[in-house]
Design a protein around this motif. Structure first.
Motif, PDB file in Angstrom:
ATOM      1  N   LEU A 801       0.814  -1.215   0.000  1.00  0.00           N
ATOM      2  CA  LEU A 801       0.000   0.000   0.000  1.00  0.00           C
ATOM      3  C   LEU A 801       0.843   1.260   0.000  1.00  0.00           C
ATOM      4  N   ILE A 802       1.909   1.271   0.802  1.00  0.00           N
ATOM      5  CA  ILE A 802       2.749   2.470   0.905  1.00  0.00           C
ATOM      6  C   ILE A 802       4.216   2.065   0.936  1.00  0.00           C
ATOM      7  N   GLN A 803       5.041   2.993   0.500  1.00  0.00           N
ATOM      8  CA  GLN A 803       6.485   2.853   0.595  1.00  0.00           C
ATOM      9  C   GLN A 803       7.058   4.186   1.046  1.00  0.00           C
ATOM     10  N   ALA A 804       7.906   4.162   2.059  1.00  0.00           N
ATOM     11  CA  ALA A 804       8.585   5.369   2.534  1.00  0.00           C
ATOM     12  C   ALA A 804       9.980   4.943   2.961  1.00  0.00           C
ATOM     13  N   ALA A 805      10.987   5.391   2.226  1.00  0.00           N
ATOM     14  CA  ALA A 805      12.320   4.837   2.453  1.00  0.00           C
ATOM     15  C   ALA A 805      13.407   5.826   2.070  1.00  0.00           C
TER      16      ALA A 805
END
Length: 1276
Positions: A801-805
């Motif tokens: 659903l989400i990616q934050a990296a």
């Protein structure tokens, strides 16, 4: 336990992509709307005394959303004790069962209870994590004792208010921190924080009403892995129709990687793999059926499918091979990769076992070996993921080994042992021991190769259970009744099992009475090399080796290299946590000249992990046994006789039994044997007809015909070179991932056209050598190879659903076009190669690297938000993330990032008018801290361009070789050398002398430094006068030449006389004809030139002249440009069978610089010797400057190499190197250079040099061997 409902009210999802903490959160409206209904579905959980039990939720709640609920429940997990305020325990949570520290404080004034709970996530009894691509790496615990690459901790703070029913949590916060760096975290690290806050608002009387659905038990508080395993963290794809998307990506790859590789082809290839991972078997089969008959699409699919790594793909590959839809090479390539990439669970292990037992596979021994080795590797991977894996998985292999032993089926025993070696399961120790010699078993009757393989099969077991393997290996090593090779292999196993100091000392004591010098040499060299090991995981072994080496005799250092040896070298840099190690083992035999076995291994260390990257081993087993049965095994004869008998024995290979292998080799990748081959009599007999029969002629005919018709190839090859992932749950219910991806695609377009005049006959095998000589072959080829590589290192949140990296992204792209024509006119002896102009892209090579923060969500997959970690400065008042990184205190003035580094370097190649440029750009964060990680963070790029420079265009580059009498005709400029005796020559030399004298005046010369050097020389010489008399005497002995009647000249002969006579004889030859071209035609000529549109001659030509009566060879290189008299002249002559002299001169008319080299065989003292002299008249100032700088390091280098140094004033323009042979196994070396003499006596040689005292060779090849070679050639 009580079932408690939990419902989220009005959930909101925000994204953050900016500079913390100034930029605001941005609402993810679309994502919130898409998930709102699912997020608001109530769940239930068991709760009693602060402990969360089972979790219940309807099937409509996805694992990802349920994990978010677990993150909230994780805060409610409390193990409070009434009798203790400070205590420690292993507590269950979302991340597993980890060490937890409680501190409880009561504040009577506010009537509040404060609880602080800290979790050390690096010390867990049961850690929830998922590793991908790390099964073959070893955790180096010793590497992370002092420094760490990953630190994980979570802190919980609670404020409670006592109540009649217990305690009410009024506020709860959790802060979790993950720090990672590929280097030591002290030098900087990437950090991820997870924060969550719960605050008590009010108690509502309205109860939470569950929805009308079945509430299923969905596990406990522990995190449940969902689709993030199939989701790569480098991009986020919204997969709505997987088959259609696969076809779309496939068509993009095929269409955009024809002439040259597309810049983003590696990323597209990874997308194709991800889409295949989520597809069903039926969908993939449909795609295969659609494209299997289209070669380009078929190749891309066959390269992508094995990298998918799902059981579905392994099943598909098996079915397609059994249905004859895959060729044998395609199947082997796909199977080898698939077995290494597939997830190792019980189903895939069973599938591999069924594949190995299939009758079609069993009929192809090489294929069955690949499957069986993969079966062992799969069990090894499964046991890494499930440490309690059952020994029943290996029962089929144990049964195969037992049955093969009863039938004495040696190939089957060998294969079973290699499979057990790959698996490395401790339960296989007993079956392996039954095949080990000397352990009260019947294995002594088995062939030596089986005994060696059984011993080597213990290596992977030793990594898991070293205490079980150590006594077995030591017992084998000390058993003198066993074959020396088995004992030496046991030595390898013993030290890989990391023995204690007591075991190593026991071995050292036993070696004192050992009679086999090969075993002694191997064990001693192994122990000694271990004393220098610096890798942390071998520190204890290195300490034990240092103790043991003191118990052994130093005389063993003098054993020559003909004895067996072990060598280990390594490098480990603790601050960076990186290192590399190399091992080499050479097992020799006392009775043969060939080594019995050679093994080489490379090992790497990075970020607290270690891996055996590559290992290659070769054994000459059958050859050795054949030699042992030959007269060459007679230990009483000298080594030269052994060589002759060995050659004779090798010619009789047809007499060997069919089932006895002559040699074998194996290769290991990441500690797993992936292939091995045994060469026996049958293979040789089958190979000889293939090499000499009609098939090679048919292939040659087909190739020549294809060349004449023209060949056009377009080929692309993708590769997923690395996929390493570690997924860890966090306290808030989202997964944190560390991953490294590397993918590459190579593409090439090749066009080849040949013209053969006269045309070849239809039956090529009837063509005679005379016909071939009259053939004129012209070949034109054009190629455009290109490579694109992308690598990604990611740390952050990765879900479907989400990616934050935080991401580091590197790219490499190269395009190197070329077009050449070649012509070979064999009759005329003319050979020419031309390089023609081609269309060159703007950049032939480009490299870039950047670090950035990125945020994506599935509802807007293309609208990703990125922020460079060190962005380019937009203005003087702008702040960057680096500004805030550099200042923890907001009141401090932040540091300013310096301007980026930009540099362009260009170089124009003269004559051919081509200019090459390299543009470099770098902007890093090193201004914050002088540490490796901060040098990496930022943007870095380099681009290389090649373009036409100013000036006339170049049509082509030519390289032409003319051999034979027509060489003079091909020379573009007449070659001549000025004669010193003519008036023109004298005038030229006078003018040149004036120029050189002017140069000499400009050279810096210091008389003071010369005198100080002289005085220090005398002091050094006197301080070293205590050297052994024998060494000094040897150095003072003159070098004498061989006499025609007696091999020693009169004792008084001196070097001066010898050198003088050599020089005079060479000068006499030169005076007869200074330039041989005036007397003899050139033997061959080489012309290299650039053909320009203005027809100006540019380039060089070389002519070679040979005068047979004087045995003189002269090479002259001249420029073909106008008014260019620069030349290079090489003039040499064989003065006698013991002497050769050559002179190299260059400059205008070869008169500016000159170096003379002389080589002579003679005697030094009473020993045969060879002397090499270099004398120079004048050298370029660049050479002399660097030579002086280099000479300052000679004393230290000589000392480290064991040379004796004496300061003496030798000739300033001469270097002399003399090597003498006191016997056939040692060497004396004396080097005289300006200002010093170096010497070393008795250097041990690895093999005997067959030279007699008179300088003659003491070896001669028997006539019967020569006749056998000639006869064999004629027969074939």
């Amino acid at each position: 336990m009580e079932n408690v409902p939990l419902q989220l009210m009005d959930p909101l999802i925000h994204e953050y992509a900016g500079i913390w903490p100034n930029d605001p959160f941005v609402p993810a409206t679309k994502l919130t709307s898409a998930l709102a209904a699912q997020l608001q579905i109530p769940i239930k959980f068991e709760y009693a005394n602060g402990v969360v039990g089972k979790v219940f939720a309807p099937a409509g709640v996805s694992p990802t959303v349920l994990n978010l609920h677990r993150g909230i429940l994780n805060i409610l997990q409390l193990n409070l004790k009434k009798t203790q305020n400070i205590y420690e325990l292993q507590e269950a949570g979302a991340q597993g069962v980890c060490r937890t520290h409680y501190v409880i404080n009561e504040d009577p004034k506010t009537n509040h209870i404060t609880v602080t709970k800290s979790k050390d996530l690096s010390h867990c009894q049961e850690r929830i994590m998922k590793d991908v691509g790390l099964a073959y790496t070893e955790r180096c615990a010793e590497c992370t004792k002092r420094v760490k690459s990953l630190i994980e901790t979570a802190t919980y703070n609670y404020i409670m208010k006592p109540s009649s029913t217990g305690a009410l949590i009024t506020e709860a916060t959790v802060e979790e921190v993950h720090q990672f760096s590929p280097f030591n975290e002290i030098h900087g690290a990437a950090m991820m924080e997870a924060k969550q806050t719960l605050a008590f608002v009010e108690i509502e009387k309205t109860p939470v009403v569950p929805i009308n659905a079945d509430y299923l038990a969905r596990g406990s508080l522990q995190y449940e892995f969902a689709t993030e395993i199939l989701q790569t963290p480098i991009h986020l794809m919204k997969i709505s129709d997987a088959p259609a998307q696969i076809i779309e990506v496939l068509k993009h790859l095929v269409a955009n990687n024809v002439d040259m590789v597309h810049e983003d082809a590696p990323l597209k290839f990874v997308q194709l793999i991800q889409l295949l991972r989520v597809s069903t078997l039926e969908n993939i089969e449909a795609i295969w059926a659609q494209f299997k008959d289209k070669p380009a699409y078929r190749r891309w699919l066959l390269d992508a499918l094995p990298s998918v790594g799902t059981p579905v793909i392994l099943k598909l590959i098996k079915e397609k091979f059994l249905a004859d839809e895959l060729t044998l090479p395609e199947f082997i390539q796909a199977l080898v990769v698939a077995l290494q990439m597939v997830t190792a669970d019980l189903d895939t292990i069973q599938l591999t076992a069924s594949l190995a037992m299939h009758e079609k596979i069993a009929k192809i021994p090489a294929l069955r070996e690949v499957v069986m080795l993969g079966y062992g590797s799969m069990i090894a991977k499964h046991c890494v993921a499930v440490p309690t894996c059952s020994a029943e998985l290996l029962r089929p292999i144990h049964e195969i080994a037992a049955e093969a032993t009863s039938k004495n089926d040696i190939p089957e025993i060998t294969l079973a042992l290699k499979v057990l070696g790959n698996a490395g399961h401790p339960a296989s120790l007993k079956p392996i021991m039954k095949l080990l010699p000397g352990l009260r078993t019947a294995a002594t009757s088995l062939p030596l190769s089986v005994q060696v393989d059984a011993t080597l099969a213990l290596r992977n077991i030793a990594k898991k259970e070293p205490k079980l393997v150590q006594p077995v290996a030591l017992q084998l090593l000390l058993d003198r009744a066993l074959h020396p090779e088995v004992r030496m292999v046991a030595c390898i196993v013993l030290f890989e099992a990391k023995p204690s100091v007591a075991l190593v000392s026991s071995l050292a004591g036993a070696l004192k009475t050992e009679t086999n010098m090969h075993v002694v040499s191997f064990a001693y060299s192994h122990i000694k090399s271990l004393t220098r090991i610096t890798a942390p995981d071998m520190a204890a072994v290195a300490g034990a080796a240092n103790v043991a080496i003191k118990l052994m005799s130093r005389k063993l250092d003098r054993l020559s290299f003909r004895f067996s040896r072990a060598l280990q070298r390594d490098f480990y840099h603790t601050p960076l946590m990186v290192g590399a190690a190399g091992s080499a083992y050479m097992i020799n035999d006392a009775v043969t000249i060939l080594p019995r076995a050679v093994v080489a291994k490379a090992r790497a260390y990075l970020a607290g992990a270690a891996a055996d990257v590559l290992e290659i081993g070769v054994r000459t087993e059958g050859i050795q046994e054949a030699l042992l049965k030959s007269p060459a095994a007679d230990e009483s004869v000298d080594r030269i006789t052994k060589i002759k008998r060995t050659l004779r024995a090798l010619t009789n290979w047809k007499d060997l039994p069919n089932n006895q292998p002559l040699a074998s080799a194996y290769i290991k990748l990441l500690g797993q044997e992936v292939a091995f081959v045994k060469i026996d009599k049958t293979i040789i007999e089958e190979a000889i007809p293939l090499a000499t029969g009609p098939k090679p002629r048919q292939l040659l005919k087909a190739a020549l015909k294809a060349l004449q018709e023209g060949i056009a190839l377009q080929y692309a090859k993708p590769l997923l070179a690395a996929e390493m992932r570690r997924i860890l749950p966090t306290a808030v219910g989202l997964p944190m991932e560390l991953s490294l991806y590397t993918a590459a695609v190579a593409a090439a377009r090749v066009n080849v056209q040949a013209t053969i005049t006269p045309p070849l006959p239809e039956e090529i095998e009837t063509m005679t050598l005379e016909q071939l000589k009259k053939t004129d072959v012209q070949l034109q080829a054009e190629a455009r190879p290109s490579i694109a590589l992308q690598t990604f290192a990611v740390m952050g949140v990765n879900t479907a659903l989400i990616q934050a990296a935080v991401m580091a992204r590197g790219k490499i792209r190269t395009i190197t076009p070329g077009k050449v024509t070649a012509r070979a006119d064999i009759l005329k002896g003319n050979y020419k190669v031309e390089a023609l102009p081609v269309e060159v892209p703007e950049h032939i090579a480009a490299v870039s690297f950047e670090t950035l923060a990125v945020v994506r969500n599935i509802e807007e997959p293309t609208a990703e938000r990125t922020v460079p970690l060190v962005p380019e400065l937009a203005g003087q008042n702008s702040q960057t993330p680096a500004d805030y990184l550099s200042s923890e205190n907001p009141d401090e003035v932040p540091l300013r990032a310096p301007a980026p580094f930009d540099k362009t370097l260009c170089l124009a190649v003269p004559y051919i008018e081509i200019k090459g440029c390299v543009e470099v750009h770098s902007h890093n964060a090193a201004f914050i801290r002088n540490a490796p990680l901060f040098y990496i963070i930022g943007q870095h790029s380099a681009r290389a361009t090649v373009a036409r420079a100013e000036g006339p265009a170049v049509e082509r580059l030519e390289l032409e070789v003319q051999v034979g009498p027509r060489a003079a005709e091909r020379l573009l400029e007449q070659i001549s050398l000025i004669d010193d005796e003519t008036p023109e020559g004298k005038a030229f030399l006078l003018k040149l002398r004036e120029i050189l004298e002017t140069e000499d005046k400009n050279r810096p010369v210091s008389s003071e430094s010369r005198s100080s050097s002289s005085s220090s020389s005398s002091s050094s010489s006197s301080s070293m006068s205590s050297s052994r008399v024998t060494e000094t005497a040897t150095i003072m002995e003159p070098f004498r030449k061989f006499h025609k009647d007696r091999y020693l000249a009169p004792h008084g002969a001196s070097k001066k006389v010898s050198s003088g006579s050599d020089a005079s004889s060479f000068q006499r030859i030169q005076k007869q004809a200074k330039f041989l071209g005036n007397a003899v035609p050139p033997v061959f000529a080489v012309i290299a030139r650039a053909v320009r549109v203005d027809h100006k001659l540019l380039g060089y030509q070389l002519a070679a002249y040979f005068d047979k009566p004087t045995a003189r060879l002269q090479l002259v290189v001249t420029s073909i440009a106008e008014n260019d008299n620069q030349k290079i002249c090489i003039d040499g002559a064989l003065l006698s069978k013991h002497k050769v002299t050559a002179k190299l001169a260059w400059g205008p008319e070869c008169q500016q610089y000159a170096v003379t080299a002389k080589a002579e065989a003679g005697v030094l003292g009473e020993f045969p010797a060879v002397r090499l002299e270099l004398e120079w008249e004048r050298l370029p100032i660049t050479v002399t400057t660097y030579a002086k700088k280099l000479s300052k390091h000679i004393p230290m280098a000589a000392f480290q190499a064991g040379f004796r140094l004496e300061r003496v004033m030798n000739s300033e323009k001469e270097i002399e190197l003399t090597a003498a042979l006191p016997n056939q196994r040692s060497l004396n070396v004396i080097a005289r250079i300006p200002e010093m003499t170096l010497s070393r006596m008795g250097i041990s040689l690895p093999f005997a040099i067959p030279i007699n005292p008179d300088g003659s060779l003491s070896i001669q090849i028997d006539e019967d061997i020569l006749s056998w070679i000639q006869k064999h050639i004629k027969e074939e």
